[in-house]
Design an enzyme around this catalytic site. Structure first.
Site, PDB file in Angstrom:
ATOM      1  N   TRP A 156     -31.323  22.771  28.436  1.00 18.13           N
ATOM      2  CA  TRP A 156     -30.319  23.823  28.298  1.00 18.13           C
ATOM      3  C   TRP A 156     -29.913  24.084  26.858  1.00 18.13           C
ATOM      4  CZ3 TRP A 156     -26.624  21.221  25.751  1.00 18.13           C
ATOM      5  CH2 TRP A 156     -26.581  19.835  25.937  1.00 18.13           C
ATOM      6  N   ASN A 157     -30.294  23.224  25.914  1.00 20.78           N
ATOM      7  CA  ASN A 157     -29.679  23.363  24.581  1.00 20.78           C
ATOM      8  C   ASN A 157     -30.287  24.488  23.750  1.00 20.78           C
ATOM      9  OD1 ASN A 157     -32.004  21.847  24.217  1.00 20.78           O
ATOM     10  ND2 ASN A 157     -31.148  20.577  22.599  1.00 20.78           N
ATOM     11  N   PRO A 181     -36.566  26.767  33.591  1.00 18.66           N
ATOM     12  CA  PRO A 181     -35.505  26.396  32.654  1.00 18.66           C
ATOM     13  C   PRO A 181     -34.533  25.444  33.333  1.00 18.66           C
ATOM     14  CG  PRO A 181     -34.992  28.502  33.659  1.00 18.66           C
ATOM     15  CD  PRO A 181     -36.330  28.078  34.238  1.00 18.66           C
ATOM     16  N   ALA A 182     -33.623  24.857  32.557  1.00 20.93           N
ATOM     17  CA  ALA A 182     -32.521  24.103  33.154  1.00 20.93           C
ATOM     18  C   ALA A 182     -31.724  25.074  34.017  1.00 20.93           C
ATOM     19  CB  ALA A 182     -31.640  23.518  32.061  1.00 20.93           C
ATOM     20  N   SER A 183     -31.301  24.609  35.195  1.00 23.35           N
ATOM     21  CA  SER A 183     -30.609  25.509  36.129  1.00 23.35           C
ATOM     22  C   SER A 183     -29.388  26.153  35.494  1.00 23.35           C
ATOM     23  CB  SER A 183     -30.145  24.730  37.360  1.00 23.35           C
ATOM     24  OG  SER A 183     -31.237  24.137  37.988  1.00 23.35           O
ATOM     25  N   GLY A 233     -37.169  17.510  27.110  1.00 22.92           N
ATOM     26  CA  GLY A 233     -35.970  16.966  27.746  1.00 22.92           C
ATOM     27  C   GLY A 233     -35.751  15.534  27.319  1.00 22.92           C
ATOM     28  N   SER A 234     -35.091  14.783  28.185  1.00 25.80           N
ATOM     29  CA  SER A 234     -34.707  13.422  27.805  1.00 25.80           C
ATOM     30  C   SER A 234     -35.895  12.464  27.865  1.00 25.80           C
ATOM     31  CB  SER A 234     -33.608  12.935  28.746  1.00 25.80           C
ATOM     32  OG  SER A 234     -34.099  12.947  30.069  1.00 25.80           O
ATOM     33  N   GLU A 255     -41.776  16.563  24.671  1.00 27.13           N
ATOM     34  CA  GLU A 255     -40.849  16.638  23.534  1.00 27.13           C
ATOM     35  C   GLU A 255     -39.546  16.022  24.015  1.00 27.13           C
ATOM     36  OE1 GLU A 255     -41.354  17.685  20.504  1.00 27.13           O
ATOM     37  OE2 GLU A 255     -43.384  18.443  20.804  1.00 27.13           O
ATOM     38  N   LEU A 256     -39.217  14.822  23.514  1.00 28.01           N
ATOM     39  CA  LEU A 256     -38.116  14.055  24.110  1.00 28.01           C
ATOM     40  C   LEU A 256     -36.964  13.858  23.123  1.00 28.01           C
ATOM     41  CD1 LEU A 256     -40.465  11.558  25.998  1.00 28.01           C
ATOM     42  CD2 LEU A 256     -39.589  13.777  26.772  1.00 28.01           C
ATOM     43  N   CYS A 289     -31.962  18.263  19.514  1.00 23.58           N
ATOM     44  CA  CYS A 289     -32.790  17.050  19.529  1.00 23.58           C
ATOM     45  C   CYS A 289     -33.001  16.489  18.130  1.00 23.58           C
ATOM     46  CB  CYS A 289     -34.119  17.324  20.206  1.00 23.58           C
ATOM     47  SG  CYS A 289     -34.997  18.695  19.460  1.00 23.58           S
ATOM     48  N   GLU A 388     -28.750   8.206  22.215  1.00 23.09           N
ATOM     49  CA  GLU A 388     -28.760   9.542  21.610  1.00 23.09           C
ATOM     50  C   GLU A 388     -27.385  10.164  21.879  1.00 23.09           C
ATOM     51  OE1 GLU A 388     -31.266  12.424  23.560  1.00 23.09           O
ATOM     52  OE2 GLU A 388     -31.617  13.472  21.674  1.00 23.09           O
ATOM     53  N   GLU A 465     -45.667  20.415  19.284  1.00 25.81           N
ATOM     54  CA  GLU A 465     -45.518  21.855  19.493  1.00 25.81           C
ATOM     55  C   GLU A 465     -45.550  22.503  18.117  1.00 25.81           C
ATOM     56  OE1 GLU A 465     -41.990  22.297  22.109  1.00 25.81           O
ATOM     57  OE2 GLU A 465     -43.496  22.534  23.685  1.00 25.81           O
TER      58      GLU A 465
HETATM   59  P1  NAD Z   1     -33.191  16.304  31.013  1.00 21.38           P
HETATM   60  O1  NAD Z   1     -34.380  15.446  30.835  1.00 21.38           O
HETATM   61  O2  NAD Z   1     -32.119  15.840  31.933  1.00 21.38           O
HETATM   62  O3  NAD Z   1     -33.618  17.762  31.533  1.00 21.38           O
HETATM   63  C1  NAD Z   1     -34.620  18.523  30.932  1.00 21.38           C
HETATM   64  C2  NAD Z   1     -35.241  19.443  31.971  1.00 21.38           C
HETATM   65  O4  NAD Z   1     -35.835  18.663  32.998  1.00 21.38           O
HETATM   66  C3  NAD Z   1     -34.250  20.353  32.667  1.00 21.38           C
HETATM   67  O5  NAD Z   1     -34.881  21.552  33.004  1.00 21.38           O
HETATM   68  C4  NAD Z   1     -33.894  19.581  33.923  1.00 21.38           C
HETATM   69  O6  NAD Z   1     -33.467  20.420  34.951  1.00 21.38           O
HETATM   70  C5  NAD Z   1     -35.219  18.935  34.248  1.00 21.38           C
HETATM   71  N1  NAD Z   1     -35.096  17.650  34.939  1.00 21.38           N
HETATM   72  C6  NAD Z   1     -34.050  16.804  34.966  1.00 21.38           C
HETATM   73  N2  NAD Z   1     -34.338  15.728  35.711  1.00 21.38           N
HETATM   74  C7  NAD Z   1     -35.587  15.887  36.162  1.00 21.38           C
HETATM   75  C8  NAD Z   1     -36.461  15.112  36.990  1.00 21.38           C
HETATM   76  N3  NAD Z   1     -36.088  13.939  37.469  1.00 21.38           N
HETATM   77  N4  NAD Z   1     -37.693  15.586  37.241  1.00 21.38           N
HETATM   78  C9  NAD Z   1     -38.070  16.752  36.711  1.00 21.38           C
HETATM   79  N5  NAD Z   1     -37.316  17.542  35.938  1.00 21.38           N
HETATM   80  C10 NAD Z   1     -36.090  17.108  35.654  1.00 21.38           C
HETATM   81  O7  NAD Z   1     -32.623  16.577  29.563  1.00 21.38           O
HETATM   82  P2  NAD Z   1     -31.264  17.302  29.180  1.00 21.38           P
HETATM   83  O8  NAD Z   1     -30.186  16.299  29.161  1.00 21.38           O
HETATM   84  O9  NAD Z   1     -31.080  18.517  29.970  1.00 21.38           O
HETATM   85  O10 NAD Z   1     -31.625  17.778  27.689  1.00 21.38           O
HETATM   86  C11 NAD Z   1     -31.293  17.074  26.574  1.00 21.38           C
HETATM   87  C12 NAD Z   1     -32.445  16.183  26.131  1.00 21.38           C
HETATM   88  O11 NAD Z   1     -33.543  16.981  25.718  1.00 21.38           O
HETATM   89  C13 NAD Z   1     -32.076  15.349  24.925  1.00 21.38           C
HETATM   90  O12 NAD Z   1     -32.586  14.066  25.075  1.00 21.38           O
HETATM   91  C14 NAD Z   1     -32.765  16.082  23.783  1.00 21.38           C
HETATM   92  O13 NAD Z   1     -33.028  15.295  22.654  1.00 21.38           O
HETATM   93  C15 NAD Z   1     -34.002  16.546  24.445  1.00 21.38           C
HETATM   94  N6  NAD Z   1     -34.589  17.644  23.684  1.00 21.38           N
HETATM   95  C16 NAD Z   1     -35.750  17.428  23.012  1.00 21.38           C
HETATM   96  C17 NAD Z   1     -36.303  18.437  22.232  1.00 21.38           C
HETATM   97  C18 NAD Z   1     -37.587  18.232  21.481  1.00 21.38           C
HETATM   98  O14 NAD Z   1     -38.198  19.225  21.085  1.00 21.38           O
HETATM   99  N7  NAD Z   1     -38.027  17.003  21.280  1.00 21.38           N
HETATM  100  C19 NAD Z   1     -35.670  19.675  22.158  1.00 21.38           C
HETATM  101  C20 NAD Z   1     -34.468  19.852  22.861  1.00 21.38           C
HETATM  102  C21 NAD Z   1     -33.944  18.835  23.623  1.00 21.38           C
END
Ligand code: NAD
Length: 485
Positions: A156-157, A181-183, A233-234, A255-256, A289, A388, A465
């Site tokens: 979502w960020n 996308p994130a919901s 994501g995370s 990308e985490l 991130c 983080e 990326e």
């Molecule tokens: P998240 O991992 O909870 O969610 C990311 C995406 O995955 C969302 O669309 C979410 O709906 C989906 N998701 C959540 N749980 C899931 C599951 N069990 N199975 C499949 N999909 C799932 O992350 P977040 O808290 O929404 O986002 C923040 C994180 O993203 C931070 O750790 C940040 O550092 C990271 N991030 C990384 C980058 C990068 O380029 N490295 C860029 C932006 C954000």
């Protein structure tokens, strides 16, 4: 513009070139983090919809792949042009759903347009190789082909730029895509898909799904049509995807998370660096991130740096990101506010000094606001040094010499980004070579750009990326070996 003037033209899933409700008529509300009001009610798909989107993408693949890269690029460049023309149409939705100030949203849209445009150009140079053979009658060359249907999953960020980094290269080299996308932040992406619709992408080439994350991922993982998952994501979810990808050897780009050190040498203009550090730290409330999360100032300048940071931080204007002059919007969710509070309390309970912030501001009745916070006397056992933080908290530490600070900076499982402030060439090279991070900004607070690779070392990810590496991620390479008769 006020919230009430905002209306979505579309609130559905986009599958096979059409806006559709999906299998059920389930919906959910998208909330404005500045006001806690409902912004829009959006279709909530199911696994059946994910399957349909993958099938539509598969059906569209041969014709899309069969076009020349020049034909594909025309559409991507048209998209980039439309995004620039209708920047505010996208940016307003982005600010309302995510909270960041409108100026930052505009910046994200422009950066995303640049990303689509760069990959539209670069895909024209997805060259293969001819390879010298070991026998006179042999000829060897490589053929590069799109990996296939790609699922693009993002947080979502940065709802638009993170999709652009996936869709740009994937579409340019001939893949078809399903975006999820994130919901909580679908609105700006729905608007982006409206623009895509105007760009004549054939039905099925791009698809958009909202729906439960785990259920959608089950379909992407288990359906063989989906050849690659590109996930941002995370780290926690990324690790789960690595484990699950084994069954079908599913291609993954990950990308985490990150925990970026900032290292300040004594030879710089401390006031200017403090100013840039405050902007970098509190941009999007630290929900970035590559956000700087640990500031190491050399001992001889640490006090001056702290003083200048506190002065600069006091000047920041908090408020609704739609309002003129606001620099810091709300955090994205109450969950983020609670996590920030926990991390600050943990630090102060273990001896950190909170020089500024450390609480929710009193002037707002509604919204997920948190005061920009500055901490000193921070030690390695505090949660802020290992988790983080993803919030508006700036811990300032110190260091004596280069070797010591490299060791401290590398003492994390994350390896996404690091920043160095120095005019000393030797120090700059030592840091560039010694820091274990995928992106290192030396006197550069914004090192991410479409033409340069971006990604994490260690537990911050797999693959890259942006840049040519970001294009290679969507190509498979075949070896063709011919014996001439
Ligand atoms: P998240 O991992 O909870 O969610 C990311 C995406 O995955 C969302 O669309 C979410 O709906 C989906 N998701 C959540 N749980 C899931 C599951 N069990 N199975 C499949 N999909 C799932 O992350 P977040 O808290 O929404 O986002 C923040 C994180 O993203 C931070 O750790 C940040 O550092 C990271 N991030 C990384 C980058 C990068 O380029 N490295 C860029 C932006 C954000």
């Amino acid at each position: 513009m006020s919230d009430t003037s905002f209306e979505m033209k579309n609130n559905q899933l986009y599958i096979n070139g059409q806006w559709v409700d999906g299998e059920t008529d389930n919906t959910y509300d998208v909330i404005n983090p500045a006001t806690e009001d409902t912004l829009a009610t959006i279709a909530y798909g199911t696994r059946v919809d994910a399957k349909q989107a993958l099938e539509a993408a598969q059906a569209a693949m041969p014709a899309w792949q069969g076009l020349t890269v020049y034909d594909r690029s025309v559409r991507l460049k048209k998209l980039a042009d439309l995004m620039r023309e209708r920047c505010d149409y996208l940016a307003v939705a982005l600010t309302l759903e995510q909270g960041k100030p409108l100026g930052e949203s505009r910046g994200e849209i422009m950066a995303s347009a640049a990303t689509f445009e760069w990959f539209a150009e670069e895909a024209k140079r997805a060259y293969g190789r001819t390879i010298p053979p070991s026998a006179p009658n042999k000829r060897i060359f490589t053929v590069r082909q799109p990996v296939g249907v790609v699922a693009a999953v993002s947080p979502w960020n940065f709802p638009i730029v993170l999709q652009a980094r996936k869709l740009g290269p994937a579409l340019a080299v001939g893949c078809t895509t399903v975006s999820r996308p994130a919901s909580q932040t679908p609105l700006s992406l729905i608007r982006l898909f409206e623009l895509m619709h105007e760009c004549d992408f054939p039905p099925g080439v791009v698809n958009l799904l909202m729906g439960p994350p785990a259920e959608m991922m089950d379909e992407f993982m288990e359906n063989r049509i989906c050849r690659k998952i590109s996930f941002t994501g995370s780290t926690e979810v990324g690790k789960e995807l690595i484990r699950r990808s084994a069954d079908q050897v599913k291609r993954l780009s990950l990308e985490l998370g990150g925990h970026a050190p900032v290292i300040i040498f004594p030879d710089v203009d401390i006031e200017a660096v403090a100013k840039a550090s405050v902007i970098g730290k509190f941009r999007n409330n630290g929900q970035v991130c590559i956000c700087p999360t640990r500031f190491y100032a050399q001992k001889t300048v640490q006090e001056d740096f702290i003083e200048a940071v506190v002065e600069e931080t006091k000047k920041l204007v908090l408020g609704n990101g739609m309002d003129e002059g606001v620099q810091i919007g709300p955090m994205f969710e109450m969950r983020g506010v609670e996590k920030t509070d926990r991390i600050v309390s943990d630090a102060t309970s273990k001896g950190a000094r909170c020089l500024l912030g450390g609480k929710r501001p009193e002037q707002f009745d509604k919204g997920f606001f948190y005061e920009p916070t500055v901490l000193t006397d921070v030690t390695a056992d505090m949660a802020i040094m290992t988790e983080e933080p993803f919030g508006p908290v700036m811990p300032i530490l110190d260091f004596d010499n280069i070797d010591e600070v490299i060791e401290k900076a590398n003492d994390t499982e994350y390896g996404l980004a690091a920043y160095v402030l120095t005019n000393d060439l030797t120090a700059a090279f030592k840091m560039a070579e010694g820091l274990e991070f995928g992106t290192i900004g030396i006197n550069d607070p914004v090192p991410a750009t479409p033409q340069a690779p971006f990604g994490g070392l260690k537990e911050s990810g797999m693959g890259r990326e942006n840049g040519i590496e970001g294009m290679d991620a969507y190509l498979e390479t075949k070896n063709v070996s011919i014996i001439l008769q």
